[in-house]
Motif scaffolding. Structure first.
Motif, short mmCIF file in Angstrom:
data_model
loop_
_atom_site.label_atom_id
_atom_site.label_comp_id
_atom_site.label_asym_id
_atom_site.label_seq_id
_atom_site.Cartn_x
_atom_site.Cartn_y
_atom_site.Cartn_z
N ASP A 167 -2.73 -6.75 1.35
CA ASP A 167 -1.36 -5.32 2.24
C ASP A 167 -1.46 -5.09 3.98
O ASP A 167 -2.15 -4.68 4.13
CB ASP A 167 -1.30 -4.38 1.43
N MET A 207 3.98 -3.78 -2.84
CA MET A 207 3.91 -5.20 -3.42
C MET A 207 4.74 -5.58 -4.28
O MET A 207 4.36 -4.73 -5.14
CB MET A 207 2.48 -5.23 -2.81
N ASN A 267 -0.86 -10.25 -4.56
CA ASN A 267 0.54 -9.49 -5.07
C ASN A 267 1.00 -10.51 -3.46
O ASN A 267 0.38 -12.11 -2.89
CB ASN A 267 0.28 -8.45 -4.19
#
Ligand code: 4AD
Ligand code: MG
Length: 482
Positions: free
Chosen positions: A163, A170, A201
């Protein structure tokens, strides 16, 4: 197929009395005689004149708004008002019929809201022809700008396991059967069984991988789609948007700001030069739209004047701390007109504050720097605490009139210990980001970069007011049509 000539070229030509073929879509058909044909190459139509006395009645009936046609005929100078050239049709073929009763686009003005519902057809309107031509030109200009400067275009991954912004917004990527998700003994999800063997993700930013490349190539940029599962239903947010992210070794915050300002000015002037017709049309569209608004909500400058103003003036640069002082003393704050009142240093700026600074106070683009560490991402370079013990980072946000934040960037924390310490404070797992920290372990260097939201740029340049109208198929909460 017969070779066709583009309408744009015919509208500009001075070579008359020759046979040409045009293929396009019927915009209007008047008096059983005049067809306005648009082939997308120009926002303007070409007029084709049918000899209706010698044309089959049944064929004439099929010349309806939306139909696709091929016309061949003599190109002549037009005697009629409103156009310079026209085609005297000798052969007409309907390539695709369009039932006039059912075709949703009528030759009249439609609301942008209505057109959003038929986004698959809205390309065929003048407004969206202009918007997406400008979008194309801006994308091309971005690549031109960086290529001319020797930057390397890096394709950073769309699927990632990290992230980059640490904000947890996400979209998950998985091939698990939702009805049968493998679990560990303790009930947690067993990602080892998933496609990538770990939780993955869609990327929120290509920055981290951009940094890796910058530590070898010096100057790189990415320009790709990014995804944010933030539940913001505003005219400025998309769940899928495109971002331009340069990353430069041996740059500090000043160099970063200079590059961002230069890029913005370059792409705006490129659009002014290459999209004159489209921008003229969009200027008039906006003037028309603003007529229905109260005087106070109308723009001071028309679209072209606003773009030129942006080119001719230096962006105002000030620190977050200076901005807070201005906002604290501002009329809307004193009169409690802001939804979020500014009373403390450390407050995150909302779009109402950003727009006050840009539109009311400075009346020009603004770059805010040195934000509180607590409201910014983990990777930003930490300043020494000030005399009051306040911790700030070398961040910069560029704020634009009517838009708010258009660019977010920073000088990066290149010192391993400081970076690890900050990641620990923010609960970002350092062991999973060992690859990122390696750049700081082996030949770390001062570096900086920023992200320019492409749709926010297109919004600004086109003078459109909703971000859903500058990307072909917008993805927003509860909407993934088409
Ligand atoms: O400020 P942001 O979140 O910064 C980053 O992602 C950094 N990693 C960039 C970098 O330093 N390389 O996003 C950057 C820009 C914003 O200023 C805004 O223009 C745009 O991306 N943006 C959005 N545009 C449309 N919809 C959204 N949901 C957006 N979120 C950010
Ligand atoms: Mg930001």
């Amino acid at each position: 197929m017969v070779k066709r000539t583009r309408v744009k070229d015919l509208l500009a030509t001075t070579e008359f009395n020759r046979e040409v073929t045009v293929m396009g879509w019927v915009r209007t058909f008047r008096n059983s005689q005049f067809i306005a044909i648009n082939d997308g190459s120009s926002i303007n139509n070409i007029q084709a004149v049918v000899d209706f006395n010698n044309t089959d009645e049944a064929l004439l009936k099929r010349i309806t708004t939306g139909a696709s046609v091929s016309v061949t005929g003599n190109l002549v100078e037009s005697v009629g008002k409103g156009q310079r050239v026209e085609i005297k049709v000798t052969r007409l073929e309907i390539l695709g019929d369009s039932d006039a009763e059912k075709f949703p686009l009528q030759p009249k003005k439609h609301s942008l809201e209505f057109l959003r519902e038929i986004a698959h057809l809205r390309f065929r309107t003048n407004t969206f022809n202009a918007v997406f031509k400008v979008r194309h030109a801006l994308a091309f200009a971005v690549h031109q700008f960086f290529n001319d400067k020797g930057f390397v275009y890096m394709h950073t991954p769309i699927i990632t396991a990290s992230d980059a912004e640490g904000a947890g917004e996400m979209f998950r990527v998985s091939t698990f059967d939702p009805d049968n998700i493998p679990r560990n003994e303790d009930g947690t999800i067993n990602y080892k069984e998933d496609f990538f063997g770990k939780a993955t993700n869609l990327t929120v930013s290509g920055q981290l991988e951009g940094e890796l490349a910058a530590m070898a190539f010096g100057d790189v940029y990415t320009f790709g789609p990014t995804f944010r599962a933030e539940n913001s239903n505003t005219t400025r947010h998309l769940a899928e948007f495109w971002m331009i992210e340069p990353e430069m070794a041996f740059y500090d915050l000043d160099g970063n700001m200079d590059l961002a300002e230069e890029l913005l000015k370059y792409v705006i002037s490129y659009a002014l030069e290459h999209c004159a017709d489209e921008l003229e049309f969009l200027k008039n569209r906006l003037l028309e739209e603003e007529k229905s608004k109260p005087q106070t909500d109308r723009s001071d400058l028309d679209l072209l004047a606003k773009l030129n103003f942006c080119l001719e003036n230096n962006f105002e640069r000030l620190t977050y701390t200076e901005a807070i002082q201005i906002l604290k003393n501002s009329k809307p704050n004193q009169k409690k007109q802001f939804k979020y009142l500014i009373d403390n240093w450390g407050a995150d700026l909302q779009s109402e504050h950003e727009r006050y600074l840009v539109e009311k106070h400075f009346k020009k683009p603004v770059i805010l720097t040195n934000y509180p560490a607590d409201i910014k991402a983990f990777y930003m370079r930490q300043n020494d605490p000030d005399e009051n013990g306040r911790r700030t980072v070398r961040a910069m946000d560029i704020l634009f009139p009517g838009i708010g934040e258009i660019v977010g960037g920073s000088q990066r924390e290149e010192r391993l210990e400081k970076l690890e310490q900050r990641m620990n404070e923010m609960d970002i797992p350092t062991h999973e980001m060992s690859w990122y920290l390696d750049t700081r372990r082996f030949g770390s260097a001062p570096h900086a970069g920023f992200g320019l939201g492409f749709e926010r740029l297109v919004l600004f340049v086109t003078g459109m007011t909703n971000i859903r109208d500058v990307i072909p198929f917008p993805r927003t909460p509860k909407n993934a049509e088409f």
